[in-house]
Design an enzyme around this catalytic site. Structure first.
Site, PDB file in Angstrom:
ATOM      1  N   ARG A 105       0.846  -1.201   0.000  1.00  0.00           N
ATOM      2  CA  ARG A 105       0.000   0.000   0.000  1.00  0.00           C
ATOM      3  C   ARG A 105       0.884   1.256   0.000  1.00  0.00           C
ATOM      4  NH1 ARG A 105      -5.155   1.797  -1.057  1.00  0.00           N
ATOM      5  NH2 ARG A 105      -6.079   3.018   0.618  1.00  0.00           N
ATOM      6  N   THR A 379     -10.004   0.489  -9.187  1.00  0.00           N
ATOM      7  CA  THR A 379      -9.042  -0.417  -8.614  1.00  0.00           C
ATOM      8  C   THR A 379      -9.106  -1.613  -9.541  1.00  0.00           C
ATOM      9  OG1 THR A 379      -9.337   0.494  -6.404  1.00  0.00           O
ATOM     10  CG2 THR A 379      -8.763  -1.811  -6.467  1.00  0.00           C
ATOM     11  N   GLU A 418      -4.176   8.191  -3.865  1.00  0.00           N
ATOM     12  CA  GLU A 418      -4.582   7.370  -2.722  1.00  0.00           C
ATOM     13  C   GLU A 418      -4.650   8.180  -1.431  1.00  0.00           C
ATOM     14  OE1 GLU A 418      -6.123   4.035  -3.334  1.00  0.00           O
ATOM     15  OE2 GLU A 418      -4.230   3.871  -4.383  1.00  0.00           O
ATOM     16  N   GLY A 471     -14.435   0.411  -4.419  1.00  0.00           N
ATOM     17  CA  GLY A 471     -14.478   1.321  -3.284  1.00  0.00           C
ATOM     18  C   GLY A 471     -15.005   0.648  -2.038  1.00  0.00           C
TER      19      GLY A 471
HETATM   20  N1  GLY Z   1      -8.468   3.079  -3.295  1.00  0.00           N
HETATM   21  C1  GLY Z   1      -9.431   2.141  -2.947  1.00  0.00           C
HETATM   22  C2  GLY Z   1      -9.156   1.411  -1.677  1.00  0.00           C
HETATM   23  O1  GLY Z   1      -8.004   1.171  -1.372  1.00  0.00           O
HETATM   24  O2  GLY Z   1     -10.071   1.090  -0.945  1.00  0.00           O
END
Ligand code: GLY
Length: 571
Positions: A105, A379, A418, A471
């Protein structure tokens, strides 16, 4: 019932935790079984699926194929994931049963701070967390790919990246999904001429079949293959990135890139009606919310009731699980998440008891808490298994379509946005209606809370791999998929399940067009639910199942998207 599997994380530079975590990750989960009769890949783009098959054919294992598919998706779905973003890869290694989530991440730059997206009057600065380099976290994708290759793969990184290098250099043809995503962010793309040159045609939406060529990205992937992740995170290329970001108003530093590292984290594991469910731990909210919802549902009769009551209690379980997400979840390296309390059987039984089978519980009656963030929609996900039974569920993101729509000059790296996954101001919706809480407030070097939920489901005779973009709705889509697995269905059914969603706040059942038929809507309204139909079908699930009893492998891609599932029978 939750398995005794403490939520430990193994982090580089914390050797004390090493032995404990190594032991925790080795879970004897399934009786000895033969290897699957075929490998399978389901991903969001046919070219990424084909690239992964190529790596398997060259002798790579599932982890090498995961590198290839991730890198190929980064090239052919620049709106969904990419080298400028990050992801989670949930792994199962067949030889020893090791299960782990590789957390690649993004991290906030070190200079990030809580109020960075607010003006002097405490108002949210429009688009600051969505467009341009200030919106971008430090990317984790390259570090994740190098980690997979080094620790789990069999092929050199250069070989696993080769198909993506080719796709970047030779180009790929625009499809309808690409056109839709460009349409969504066209105005933003047009603000950044370098980005527009790469991804638009004549500064507008490209025609179907138009080739998208990314020379700089191809060169970058080739150099990373030859020299490793250090090529990206240190030295002249890192300087090019940082200079570009800072010239555009961003706050990255060379140290931010140099200090980035992936983290191996123990998955969240639960057992639901005899099915073992393995999913993403924080900084994803997916595993905890999914586990809470499943355990609440374990206390409900889902079989002996009519289907409206079943839908109603599933919605009520979603409502309660998403409520705790809003309050307690954030980057576990920064906030203490009361995982044991959130997953305690008596706590979840208590939540289950608050469900009235005849009436919707208004979210306000569940107590006073901050609203829940509605996440961006874009995503990507892939699921795969190899002929040895190694598995990967990978969910990757740059957040909104085309991320921050900013490419530092000469790099080919489309940056993520992000940072918008943080709560940029507590309880206040941002430009996209996002609201959140303190646990997920912005801070330097912190990972924004995610909803990405790569998941394994394991019963005595079947193993499933699933996930989706979408999402905050990711978790409810995976929940509906797991429930469909529990009902005995296969991946071709999970990906088609009609989708409805409740996330505590706003206090409404969201559903895709045709997600609830008129009769269901009427009955749910009678039970007191507010309903809101989404303007589009959401999600893009890609799933694989190995039926060990009948020795068959199945793979399926969501009919809502343009992905491709394929099998590679053993020779
Ligand atoms: N950007 C979408 C998530 O990580 O939930």
């Amino acid at each position: 019932m939750r398995m005794p599997f403490p939520n430990q994380s193994l982090q580089r530079g914390k050797p004390g935790a090493l032995l404990l975590c190594a032991l925790l990750f080795y879970v004897p989960i399934l009786p000895a079984a033969d290897a699957p009769p075929a490998a399978a890949i389901a991903s969001a783009h046919p070219l990424a699926t084909r690239a992964g098959l190529e790596t398997l054919e060259r002798g790579g294992n599932a982890f090498d194929a995961a590198v290839t598919v991730s890198a190929a998706l980064a090239v052919v779905e620049p709106y969904s994931s990419g080298i400028g973003g990050g992801g989670f890869w949930l792994l199962h290694r067949a030889v020893d049963g090791k299960q782990v989530m590789v957390d690649g991440r993004e991290k906030a730059p070190g200079a990030a701070y809580k109020r960075m997206y607010l003006d002097d009057k405490d108002n949210v600065r429009e688009s600051a967390s969505l467009e341009g380099p200030l919106a971008a976290g430090i990317p984790g994708l390259i570090a994740g790919l190098a980690h997979l290759a080094e620790h789990y793969g069999r092929l050199p990184l250069s070989q696993s990246l080769e198909p993506a290098v080719r796709l970047a250099r030779e180009g790929f043809p625009v499809n309808q999904g690409y056109r839709d995503m460009v349409g969504w962010r066209l105005k933003s793309l047009q603000k950044f001429p370098d980005t527009a040159r790469l991804f638009l045609a004549g500064n507008g939406v490209p025609e179907p079949g138009h080739p998208i060529i990314q020379e700089d990205l191809g060169n970058l992937l080739e150099q990373v293959g030859l020299k490793g992740a250090g090529y990206f995170y240190q030295g002249p290329f890192a300087k090019l990135l940082v200079d570009g970001v800072r010239a555009g108003g961003g706050i990255w530093s060379l140290e931010d890139l140099q200090n980035y590292s992936v983290v191996e984290r123990a998955p969240i594991v639960t057992e639901y009606r005899g099915i073992r469910v393995v999913s993403a731990p924080p900084p994803s909210s997916g595993g905890i919310v999914l586990t809470q919802a499943l355990e609440i549902l374990e206390h409900q009769d889902l079989v002996g009731v009519d289907h409206i009551t079943r839908m109603h209690v599933v919605i009520e379980a979603m409502r309660r699980a998403y409520r705790d997400r809003a309050v307690y979840l954030g980057d576990p390296d920064f906030v203490t998440i009361p995982t044991d309390r959130l997953l305690a059987p008596d706590y979840l039984e208590g939540l289950a008891l608050t469900i009235d089978p005849k009436r919707a519980t208004p979210s306000a009656e569940l107590g006073d808490t901050p609203d829940l963030a509605q996440r961006g929609e874009n995503t990507s996900h892939f699921s795969l298994i190899d002929a040895e039974g190694n598995r990967v569920a990978g969910t990757l993101s740059i957040n909104l379509p085309f991320g921050a729509v900013f490419v530092p000059p000469g790099t080919g790296v489309l940056l993520n946005d992000e940072m918008d996954d943080f709560s940029i101001k507590a309880n206040t919706p941002n430009a996209y209606g996002l609201v959140g809480d303190q646990a997920n407030a912005v801070a330097g070097n912190k990972r924004p809370l995610s909803s990405m939920t790569p998941t394994f489901v394991e019963s005595a005779d079947r193993v499933g791999i699933l996930g989706t973009p979408g999402g905050s709705r990711i978790i409810s889509m995976v929940l509906l998929g797991v429930l469909d697995f529990a009902a005995g269905n296969g991946p071709e059914s999970w990906v088609k399940v009609r989708r409805y969603h409740h996330q505590y706040l706003p206090d409404e059942v969201q559903f895709e067009p045709h997600g609830l038929v008129a009769y269901e809507q009427e009955e749910l309204r009678k039970l007191g639910h507010s309903l809101k139909q989404a303007s589009y079908s959401y999600g893009d699930m890609h799933a694989v199942m190995w039926d060990r009893k009948n020795n068959q492998v199945f793979a399926a891609s969501d009919p809502r998207g343009e992905g491709k599932a394929a099998l590679l029978p053993n020779k």
